[in-house]
Write an enzyme that holds these catalytic residues in place. Structure first.
Site, mmCIF file in Angstrom:
data_model
loop_
_atom_site.group_PDB
_atom_site.id
_atom_site.type_symbol
_atom_site.label_atom_id
_atom_site.label_comp_id
_atom_site.label_asym_id
_atom_site.label_seq_id
_atom_site.Cartn_x
_atom_site.Cartn_y
_atom_site.Cartn_z
ATOM 1 N N LYS A 11 0.845 -1.208 0.000
ATOM 2 C CA LYS A 11 0.000 0.000 0.000
ATOM 3 C C LYS A 11 0.872 1.246 0.000
ATOM 4 O O LYS A 11 2.040 1.225 0.424
ATOM 5 C CB LYS A 11 -0.947 0.047 1.197
ATOM 6 N N ASP A 138 -2.764 -1.830 9.885
ATOM 7 C CA ASP A 138 -2.768 -1.896 8.420
ATOM 8 C C ASP A 138 -3.275 -3.242 7.878
ATOM 9 O O ASP A 138 -3.484 -3.378 6.679
ATOM 10 C CB ASP A 138 -1.350 -1.671 7.864
HETATM 11 P P1 ATP Z 1 3.890 -0.102 7.813
HETATM 12 O O1 ATP Z 1 3.901 0.498 6.447
HETATM 13 O O2 ATP Z 1 2.682 -0.976 8.073
HETATM 14 O O3 ATP Z 1 4.174 0.852 8.912
HETATM 15 P P2 ATP Z 1 6.437 -1.185 7.099
HETATM 16 O O4 ATP Z 1 6.152 -1.528 5.675
HETATM 17 O O5 ATP Z 1 7.196 0.079 7.342
HETATM 18 O O6 ATP Z 1 5.093 -1.162 7.896
HETATM 19 P P3 ATP Z 1 7.123 -3.901 7.567
HETATM 20 O O7 ATP Z 1 7.751 -4.321 6.283
HETATM 21 O O8 ATP Z 1 5.739 -4.347 7.825
HETATM 22 O O9 ATP Z 1 7.230 -2.333 7.775
HETATM 23 O O10 ATP Z 1 8.108 -4.422 8.702
HETATM 24 C C1 ATP Z 1 8.206 -3.863 9.973
HETATM 25 C C2 ATP Z 1 9.020 -4.833 10.853
HETATM 26 O O11 ATP Z 1 8.197 -5.959 11.124
HETATM 27 C C3 ATP Z 1 10.261 -5.358 10.172
HETATM 28 O O12 ATP Z 1 11.383 -4.650 10.571
HETATM 29 C C4 ATP Z 1 10.333 -6.813 10.586
HETATM 30 O O13 ATP Z 1 11.300 -7.010 11.572
HETATM 31 C C5 ATP Z 1 8.981 -7.143 11.213
HETATM 32 N N1 ATP Z 1 8.243 -8.230 10.522
HETATM 33 C C6 ATP Z 1 7.584 -9.222 11.112
HETATM 34 N N2 ATP Z 1 7.009 -10.025 10.215
HETATM 35 C C7 ATP Z 1 7.292 -9.539 9.018
HETATM 36 C C8 ATP Z 1 6.957 -9.945 7.705
HETATM 37 N N3 ATP Z 1 6.230 -11.037 7.455
HETATM 38 N N4 ATP Z 1 7.395 -9.170 6.698
HETATM 39 C C9 ATP Z 1 8.117 -8.060 6.944
HETATM 40 N N5 ATP Z 1 8.499 -7.669 8.173
HETATM 41 C C10 ATP Z 1 8.063 -8.375 9.207
#
Ligand code: ATP
Length: 300
Positions: A11, A138
């Site tokens: 997203k 999210d």
């Molecule tokens: P958002 O946009 O929802 O704030 P994000 O995209 O910035 O999230 P994510 O990629 O969801 O961040 O990852 C955040 C943290 O969650 C990562 O640093 C990782 O350690 C942990 N994590 C746990 N499970 C997962 C997964 N399946 N995929 C990615 N990261 C994960």
């Protein structure tokens, strides 16, 4: 059924308005989510216990223990069903990790849909949405996809019809940013400035641009209250955003809590050219063209 595959989109937030800090530590948000065509795949196979393996881009940055959001989602679903179930989950990652594109939430939504099918539970979307809301703000949107306004912590969703397809370029940045750190920096900067934070409000002009499919109008109304904080933590992103604007992006913002930069293009050809220019000039290490809105988590 011995194996199930689900595809889940990333997203971008086309509006992210962050209200004052609440007493419970959260913020009230007006969050306009838009699902785009960068997909993680979650495969679930029959097993005695719940395990996860991660492959593809970014896989080395994703935990494979009980903190993985896909495992937590499968466990929550099994608990909801009131039985012990197992599944070997394999996540093929294409969504940047800690990039502000809800990659972990996408995997959680993928695991919910995959295990619901694998275990023959047949739970309706409303039940999955409820479990999703407990897993993270999210996750419900990753299930639903399309374009939607999220209020509260972002988890109360209202679907928005859009008048066409929008074309984007996403430039992931090395290193990632922690969502919690970006919110903390946002609070710190606000406190330092002493300015009263207004109650978040949906931007009517943005709604109209989405409804009519007007990319030029959408580009001029993109907004993200977390951007100042993200740029403070990662000043190098300002040059990437500028480079995108110089190459004709209709709008350039940090995606969610960053550090991925999102650029709205005129059409698919412009998106491809823009991605090429960003990497050729070194403004971004990689840049991916994508479109939205796309469907949420679906069986493939
Ligand atoms: P958002 O946009 O929802 O704030 P994000 O995209 O910035 O999230 P994510 O990629 O969801 O961040 O990852 C955040 C943290 O969650 C990562 O640093 C990782 O350690 C942990 N994590 C746990 N499970 C997962 C997964 N399946 N995929 C990615 N990261 C994960």
């Amino acid at each position: 059924m011995s194996s199930v595959t689900v595809r889940v989109p990333a997203k971008v937030n086309v509006q992210l308005s962050v209200g004052p800090l609440r007493e419970d530590g959260y913020h009230d948000l007006v969050n306009v989510f838009h699902a785009v065509s960068i997909f993680d795949e979650v495969v679930a196979k029959e097993s005695e216990s719940i395990t996860v393996q991660v492959t593809g881009d970014w896989s080395d940055q994703v935990p494979t223990d009980g903190s993985n959001l896909a495992i937590r989602a499968a466990q929550a679903l099994a608990k909801h069903a009131g039985r012990t179930y197992g599944a070997d989950l394999v996540i093929k990652k294409a969504i940047p990790v800690a990039g502000g594109m809800a990659g972990g939430s996408a995997d959680a939504a993928g695991a919910l849909v995959a295990c619901n099918e694998l275990w023959g539970l047949g739970l309706p979307l409303e039940d999955l949405m409820e479990i999703a809301g407990d897993l993270g703000s999210d996750v419900p949107f990753s299930l639903m996809g399309g374009t939607a306004v999220g209020t509260g912590r972002g988890e109360q969703l209202c679907e928005l019809p859009t008048g066409g397809t929008f074309h984007w370029v996403f430039a992931p940045a090395d290193g990632g940013l922690s969502t919690a750190n970006v919110y903390a920096e946002c609070d710190r900067l606000r406190e330092e400035s002493g300015v009263e934070v207004p109650w978040p409000k949906l931007n009517d002009s943005l709604m109209e641009a989405l409804g009519t499919g007007d990319a030029y109008a959408l580009g001029s109304h993109l907004s993200n209250d977390l951007q100042v904080a993200a740029l403070n933590l990662r000043p190098d992103l300002a040059a990437t955003l500028d480079a995108g604007r110089q190459h004709g992006a209709l709008g350039a913002i940090v995606s969610g809590s960053g550090p991925t930069c999102a650029f709205l293009a005129i059409d698919a050809t412009h998106a491809r050219d823009l991605a090429g220019s960003l990497t050729a000039t070194g403004a971004a290490r990689t840049a991916v063209a994508a479109h939205g809105p796309v469907q949420g988590a679906i069986l493939v």
